[in-house]
Motif scaffolding. Structure first.
Motif, PDB file in Angstrom:
ATOM      1  N   GLY A 242       0.814  -1.205   0.000  1.00 13.20           N
ATOM      2  CA  GLY A 242       0.000   0.000   0.000  1.00 13.20           C
ATOM      3  C   GLY A 242       0.844   1.250   0.000  1.00 13.20           C
ATOM      4  O   GLY A 242       2.062   1.203   0.176  1.00 13.20           O
ATOM      5  N   GLU A 243       0.168   2.388  -0.224  1.00 11.24           N
ATOM      6  CA  GLU A 243       0.840   3.675  -0.221  1.00 11.24           C
ATOM      7  C   GLU A 243      -0.133   4.745   0.238  1.00 11.24           C
ATOM      8  O   GLU A 243      -1.340   4.564   0.180  1.00 11.24           O
ATOM      9  N   VAL A 244       0.458   5.867   0.701  1.00 15.69           N
ATOM     10  CA  VAL A 244      -0.336   7.031   1.075  1.00 15.69           C
ATOM     11  C   VAL A 244       0.462   8.275   0.704  1.00 15.69           C
ATOM     12  O   VAL A 244       1.691   8.291   0.823  1.00 15.69           O
ATOM     13  N   VAL A 245      -0.247   9.308   0.223  1.00 13.31           N
ATOM     14  CA  VAL A 245       0.359  10.603  -0.075  1.00 13.31           C
ATOM     15  C   VAL A 245      -0.400  11.647   0.720  1.00 13.31           C
ATOM     16  O   VAL A 245      -1.638  11.695   0.672  1.00 13.31           O
ATOM     17  N   VAL A 246       0.340  12.480   1.467  1.00  9.88           N
ATOM     18  CA  VAL A 246      -0.277  13.523   2.284  1.00  9.88           C
ATOM     19  C   VAL A 246       0.296  14.888   1.909  1.00  9.88           C
ATOM     20  O   VAL A 246       1.446  14.994   1.474  1.00  9.88           O
ATOM     21  N   THR A 247      -0.524  15.932   2.086  1.00  7.71           N
ATOM     22  CA  THR A 247      -0.088  17.298   1.799  1.00  7.71           C
ATOM     23  C   THR A 247      -0.460  18.220   2.946  1.00  7.71           C
ATOM     24  O   THR A 247      -1.457  18.000   3.641  1.00  7.71           O
ATOM     25  N   ASN A 248       0.330  19.266   3.108  1.00 14.08           N
ATOM     26  CA  ASN A 248       0.070  20.314   4.086  1.00 14.08           C
ATOM     27  C   ASN A 248      -0.939  21.279   3.466  1.00 14.08           C
ATOM     28  O   ASN A 248      -0.647  21.930   2.463  1.00 14.08           O
ATOM     29  N   GLU A 249      -2.122  21.378   4.080  1.00 14.73           N
ATOM     30  CA  GLU A 249      -3.170  22.256   3.564  1.00 14.73           C
ATOM     31  C   GLU A 249      -3.221  23.584   4.312  1.00 14.73           C
ATOM     32  O   GLU A 249      -4.105  24.404   4.064  1.00 14.73           O
ATOM     33  N   GLY A 250      -2.279  23.797   5.226  1.00 18.76           N
ATOM     34  CA  GLY A 250      -2.252  25.035   6.006  1.00 18.76           C
ATOM     35  C   GLY A 250      -3.199  24.957   7.192  1.00 18.76           C
ATOM     36  O   GLY A 250      -4.023  24.033   7.303  1.00 18.76           O
ATOM     37  N   ASN A 251      -3.077  25.909   8.102  1.00 15.10           N
ATOM     38  CA  ASN A 251      -3.938  25.988   9.288  1.00 15.10           C
ATOM     39  C   ASN A 251      -3.954  24.700  10.108  1.00 15.10           C
ATOM     40  O   ASN A 251      -4.985  24.343  10.692  1.00 15.10           O
ATOM     41  N   GLY A 252      -2.837  23.970  10.125  1.00 12.30           N
ATOM     42  CA  GLY A 252      -2.744  22.759  10.935  1.00 12.30           C
ATOM     43  C   GLY A 252      -3.431  21.547  10.340  1.00 12.30           C
ATOM     44  O   GLY A 252      -3.626  20.546  11.028  1.00 12.30           O
ATOM     45  N   ILE A 253      -3.781  21.612   9.050  1.00 11.15           N
ATOM     46  CA  ILE A 253      -4.498  20.503   8.396  1.00 11.15           C
ATOM     47  C   ILE A 253      -3.550  19.725   7.485  1.00 11.15           C
ATOM     48  O   ILE A 253      -2.897  20.297   6.608  1.00 11.15           O
ATOM     49  N   LEU A 254      -3.484  18.436   7.708  1.00  7.85           N
ATOM     50  CA  LEU A 254      -2.763  17.502   6.856  1.00  7.85           C
ATOM     51  C   LEU A 254      -3.815  16.706   6.092  1.00  7.85           C
ATOM     52  O   LEU A 254      -4.754  16.184   6.698  1.00  7.85           O
ATOM     53  N   GLU A 255      -3.677  16.641   4.773  1.00  7.50           N
ATOM     54  CA  GLU A 255      -4.693  15.947   3.972  1.00  7.50           C
ATOM     55  C   GLU A 255      -4.132  14.703   3.305  1.00  7.50           C
ATOM     56  O   GLU A 255      -3.062  14.739   2.699  1.00  7.50           O
ATOM     57  N   ILE A 256      -4.875  13.620   3.414  1.00  8.40           N
ATOM     58  CA  ILE A 256      -4.580  12.408   2.660  1.00  8.40           C
ATOM     59  C   ILE A 256      -5.105  12.649   1.249  1.00  8.40           C
ATOM     60  O   ILE A 256      -6.317  12.761   1.042  1.00  8.40           O
ATOM     61  N   LYS A 257      -4.206  12.746   0.292  1.00 11.51           N
ATOM     62  CA  LYS A 257      -4.589  12.959  -1.103  1.00 11.51           C
ATOM     63  C   LYS A 257      -4.786  11.644  -1.834  1.00 11.51           C
ATOM     64  O   LYS A 257      -5.519  11.582  -2.820  1.00 11.51           O
ATOM     65  N   ASN A 258      -4.091  10.611  -1.378  1.00  7.39           N
ATOM     66  CA  ASN A 258      -4.171   9.327  -2.051  1.00  7.39           C
ATOM     67  C   ASN A 258      -3.786   8.254  -1.045  1.00  7.39           C
ATOM     68  O   ASN A 258      -2.786   8.390  -0.346  1.00  7.39           O
ATOM     69  N   ILE A 259      -4.592   7.229  -0.971  1.00  4.49           N
ATOM     70  CA  ILE A 259      -4.255   6.051  -0.165  1.00  4.49           C
ATOM     71  C   ILE A 259      -4.807   4.847  -0.910  1.00  4.49           C
ATOM     72  O   ILE A 259      -5.959   4.856  -1.346  1.00  4.49           O
ATOM     73  N   ALA A 260      -3.960   3.856  -1.102  1.00  7.98           N
ATOM     74  CA  ALA A 260      -4.395   2.676  -1.850  1.00  7.98           C
ATOM     75  C   ALA A 260      -3.654   1.447  -1.350  1.00  7.98           C
ATOM     76  O   ALA A 260      -2.497   1.534  -0.935  1.00  7.98           O
ATOM     77  N   THR A 261      -4.343   0.337  -1.399  1.00  8.34           N
ATOM     78  CA  THR A 261      -3.705  -0.946  -1.113  1.00  8.34           C
ATOM     79  C   THR A 261      -3.886  -1.847  -2.319  1.00  8.34           C
ATOM     80  O   THR A 261      -4.867  -1.724  -3.069  1.00  8.34           O
ATOM     81  N   ASP A 262      -2.953  -2.744  -2.495  1.00  5.84           N
ATOM     82  CA  ASP A 262      -3.040  -3.729  -3.562  1.00  5.84           C
ATOM     83  C   ASP A 262      -4.379  -4.460  -3.407  1.00  5.84           C
ATOM     84  O   ASP A 262      -4.709  -4.900  -2.300  1.00  5.84           O
ATOM     85  N   PRO A 263      -5.148  -4.578  -4.485  1.00  8.24           N
ATOM     86  CA  PRO A 263      -6.461  -5.228  -4.376  1.00  8.24           C
ATOM     87  C   PRO A 263      -6.423  -6.628  -3.763  1.00  8.24           C
ATOM     88  O   PRO A 263      -7.358  -7.040  -3.085  1.00  8.24           O
ATOM     89  N   SER A 264      -5.324  -7.355  -3.955  1.00  8.67           N
ATOM     90  CA  SER A 264      -5.237  -8.695  -3.378  1.00  8.67           C
ATOM     91  C   SER A 264      -5.051  -8.659  -1.864  1.00  8.67           C
ATOM     92  O   SER A 264      -5.127  -9.690  -1.203  1.00  8.67           O
ATOM     93  N   CYS A 265      -4.846  -7.451  -1.328  1.00  8.97           N
ATOM     94  CA  CYS A 265      -4.593  -7.301   0.114  1.00  8.97           C
ATOM     95  C   CYS A 265      -5.715  -6.571   0.841  1.00  8.97           C
ATOM     96  O   CYS A 265      -5.574  -6.245   2.019  1.00  8.97           O
ATOM     97  N   HIS A 266      -6.806  -6.287   0.145  1.00 10.32           N
ATOM     98  CA  HIS A 266      -7.914  -5.586   0.802  1.00 10.32           C
ATOM     99  C   HIS A 266      -8.430  -6.393   1.984  1.00 10.32           C
ATOM    100  O   HIS A 266      -8.482  -7.616   1.943  1.00 10.32           O
ATOM    101  N   GLY A 267      -8.786  -5.684   3.051  1.00 10.05           N
ATOM    102  CA  GLY A 267      -9.333  -6.327   4.234  1.00 10.05           C
ATOM    103  C   GLY A 267      -8.291  -6.897   5.178  1.00 10.05           C
ATOM    104  O   GLY A 267      -8.637  -7.555   6.161  1.00 10.05           O
ATOM    105  N   LYS A 268      -7.027  -6.645   4.907  1.00  6.50           N
ATOM    106  CA  LYS A 268      -5.958  -7.189   5.756  1.00  6.50           C
ATOM    107  C   LYS A 268      -5.363  -6.149   6.699  1.00  6.50           C
ATOM    108  O   LYS A 268      -4.383  -6.430   7.375  1.00  6.50           O
ATOM    109  N   GLY A 269      -5.939  -4.950   6.729  1.00  2.11           N
ATOM    110  CA  GLY A 269      -5.507  -3.933   7.683  1.00  2.11           C
ATOM    111  C   GLY A 269      -4.396  -3.012   7.220  1.00  2.11           C
ATOM    112  O   GLY A 269      -3.958  -2.154   7.986  1.00  2.11           O
TER     113      GLY A 269
END
Length: 147
Positions: free
Chosen positions: A46-73
């Protein structure tokens, strides 16, 4: 299991990124400035991409896991990792997603609460209709949690 930050060649993970955001031009808008983390467990899971949106906010822009690994946490592990890594640096973690029965319940189980809506986001920003579970995504639903 290991989670490491990727500083270069982020596009090497494009196939995984496109699972969560299917238009490459949209991925390009945040990939360069975003911080990318990849979870490996006998291969990339899996992977995740986060960005600083200002004012103390961190945003998850993209999060994905390999489809064969869905439901595994793995998705939940990535969110927990981001929360811990950025605790004290940001006060809010937010994510924007389509109003889908796949994604909204996942984020709610991870402790996110609905925050606000950006009307017509998907229809105005993507060059083709986006469907999930047979439902066309129109509005961007934002969810937030304190970290």
């Amino acid at each position: 299991m290991e989670i490491k930050e990727i500083h270069e060649n982020k596009k090497d993970f494009l196939d995984l990124l496109l699972l969560a955001d299917e238009q490459e031009e949209m991925v390009d808008k945040y990939l360069q400035d975003g911080r990318m983390f990849v979870l490996t467990d006998n291969g990339v899971k899996g992977e995740v991409v986060v960005t600083n949106e200002g004012n103390g906010i961190l945003e998850i822009k993209n999060i994905a896991t390999d489809p064969s690994c869905h439901g595994k946490g793995y998705g939940k592990k990535l969110i927990q990792f981001v929360e811990e890594k950025f605790k004290g640096e940001y006060s809010v973690l937010q994510v924007g997603t389509g109003d889908s029965p796949l994604t909204i319940p996942f984020y709610e189980k991870c402790g996110f609460k609905r925050s606000h809506v950006v009307k017509n986001f998907f229809t105005e920003n993507y060059d083709h209709p986006i469907f999930e579970c047979g439902i066309q995504l129109v509005d961007m639903i934002y969810l937030q949690k304190n970290i």
